[in-house]
Design a protein around this motif. Structure first.
Motif, mmCIF file in Angstrom:
data_model
loop_
_atom_site.group_PDB
_atom_site.id
_atom_site.type_symbol
_atom_site.label_atom_id
_atom_site.label_comp_id
_atom_site.label_asym_id
_atom_site.label_seq_id
_atom_site.Cartn_x
_atom_site.Cartn_y
_atom_site.Cartn_z
ATOM 1 N N THR A 109 38.240 32.781 36.215
ATOM 2 C CA THR A 109 39.588 33.199 36.335
ATOM 3 C C THR A 109 39.601 34.592 36.370
ATOM 4 O O THR A 109 40.479 35.278 36.904
ATOM 5 N N GLU A 110 38.552 35.468 35.806
ATOM 6 C CA GLU A 110 38.641 36.983 36.066
ATOM 7 C C GLU A 110 38.639 37.321 37.476
ATOM 8 O O GLU A 110 39.014 38.381 38.123
ATOM 9 N N LEU A 111 37.533 36.578 38.158
ATOM 10 C CA LEU A 111 37.660 36.839 39.806
ATOM 11 C C LEU A 111 38.747 36.535 40.358
ATOM 12 O O LEU A 111 39.106 37.017 41.529
ATOM 13 N N LEU A 112 39.637 35.381 40.043
ATOM 14 C CA LEU A 112 40.587 34.907 40.841
ATOM 15 C C LEU A 112 41.717 35.955 40.682
ATOM 16 O O LEU A 112 42.533 36.250 41.528
ATOM 17 N N ASP A 113 41.899 36.359 39.423
ATOM 18 C CA ASP A 113 42.954 37.553 39.058
ATOM 19 C C ASP A 113 42.560 38.798 39.849
ATOM 20 O O ASP A 113 43.600 39.168 40.253
ATOM 21 N N GLY A 114 41.229 39.080 39.990
ATOM 22 C CA GLY A 114 41.111 40.298 40.751
ATOM 23 C C GLY A 114 41.451 40.135 42.322
ATOM 24 O O GLY A 114 41.948 41.002 42.841
ATOM 25 N N ALA A 117 45.326 40.144 42.751
ATOM 26 C CA ALA A 117 46.114 41.343 42.162
ATOM 27 C C ALA A 117 46.768 42.053 43.230
ATOM 28 O O ALA A 117 46.272 42.122 44.422
ATOM 29 N N PRO A 118 48.052 42.066 43.222
ATOM 30 C CA PRO A 118 49.033 42.674 44.054
ATOM 31 C C PRO A 118 48.239 44.012 44.634
ATOM 32 O O PRO A 118 47.947 44.917 43.977
ATOM 33 N N GLY A 119 48.281 44.126 46.024
ATOM 34 C CA GLY A 119 47.711 45.381 46.380
ATOM 35 C C GLY A 119 47.012 45.317 47.689
ATOM 36 O O GLY A 119 46.885 44.148 48.083
ATOM 37 N N TRP A 120 46.039 46.231 48.061
ATOM 38 C CA TRP A 120 45.140 46.252 49.246
ATOM 39 C C TRP A 120 44.366 45.194 49.023
ATOM 40 O O TRP A 120 43.965 44.561 50.167
ATOM 41 N N VAL A 121 43.664 44.922 47.912
ATOM 42 C CA VAL A 121 42.866 43.612 47.944
ATOM 43 C C VAL A 121 43.446 42.456 48.345
ATOM 44 O O VAL A 121 42.773 41.526 49.266
ATOM 45 N N SER A 122 44.622 41.752 47.619
ATOM 46 C CA SER A 122 45.045 40.657 48.172
ATOM 47 C C SER A 122 45.528 40.645 49.579
ATOM 48 O O SER A 122 45.568 39.669 50.082
ATOM 49 N N GLN A 123 45.830 41.892 50.124
ATOM 50 C CA GLN A 123 46.241 42.063 51.532
ATOM 51 C C GLN A 123 45.009 41.597 52.373
ATOM 52 O O GLN A 123 45.209 40.956 53.270
ATOM 53 N N ALA A 124 43.818 42.073 51.983
ATOM 54 C CA ALA A 124 42.491 41.904 52.713
ATOM 55 C C ALA A 124 42.179 40.247 52.526
ATOM 56 O O ALA A 124 41.739 39.662 53.671
ATOM 57 N N LEU A 125 42.694 39.920 51.236
ATOM 58 C CA LEU A 125 42.493 38.155 51.269
ATOM 59 C C LEU A 125 43.455 37.380 52.178
ATOM 60 O O LEU A 125 43.122 36.381 52.909
#
Length: 209
Positions: A109-114, A117-125
């Motif tokens: 679940t920590e991986l899922l949260d990471g 997480a709103p921001g450039w990481v989720s944008q890449a996803l």
């Protein structure tokens, strides 16, 4: 006596043509033809001149272009997925899991949260539809099914012990899901590394020109 009615959509198509660029351009050219007629340049053939100018204008006008369909932004799907993760976590908090599975589940679940997480990481996803699919599948199906199957099997095992340990099966499933999430993270990281190397080559090539 029944009267015939225009087919559905005929009036709409006629109105659309009246408002179209073809009709407007043709009408403007036809008005130019009328102006020529009034000045005496068209002579007795003014109807042909006006009709010809209208047709020429209609031909050169750009065709009517239907609006392109608008689809939800990929980031909006992640918003829904974040809410689903919250719902999943509320469900998991109600289940009594063995310590090893609880630890593995917490890491997952920590991986899922990471990732979400709103921001450039989720944008890449969001820019990787396959990664979003893998993540949604884990949240919507794989994790709930793994935990629910454990709860059901554990109850039957208490009544009549079976050949397989439900705790062991759950830990194996969570380990597989954790590995899948790690592969997803590795793929996103590799995409960023490729982008970085590409930019380096671009700068190097620009320096040699």
């Amino acid at each position: 006596m029944a009267t015939s009615r225009p087919a559905p959509g005929v009036a709409g198509r006629a109105l659309a043509y009246l408002e179209s660029a073809k009709n407007l351009t043709g009408s403007a050219c036809a008005l130019g033809g009328l102006a020529l007629t009034l000045t005496g340049f068209a002579g007795t053939y003014w109807p042909v001149v006006v009709a010809g100018l209208y047709g020429a204008g209609a031909l050169v006008a750009p065709p009517t272009r239907p609006p392109a369909p608008e689809f939800p932004d990929p980031s909006s799907r992640l918003d829904a997925l974040r809410a689903d993760v919250t719902t999943l976590r509320e469900y998991l908090d109600q289940v009594d899991l063995p310590p090893a599975a609880t630890e593995r589940l917490g890491s997952l679940t920590e991986l899922l949260d990471g990732l979400l997480a709103p921001g450039w990481v989720s944008q890449a996803l969001a820019d990787d539809p396959e990664a979003v699919h893998v993540l949604a599948r884990a949240v919507h199906r794989d994790l709930p099914e793994a935990v629910d199957a454990y709860v059901r099997t554990r109850w039957w095992t208490r009544l009549a012990p079976g050949q397989q340990d439900p705790e062991e099966q759950l830990e194996r499933q969570l380990a597989l899901l954790h590995g899948e999430a790690e592969e997803l993270v590795a793929g996103l990281r590799e995409a960023e590394e490729i982008h970085q190397r590409t930019h380096t080559r671009y700068l190097e090539d620009r320096g040699t020109t």
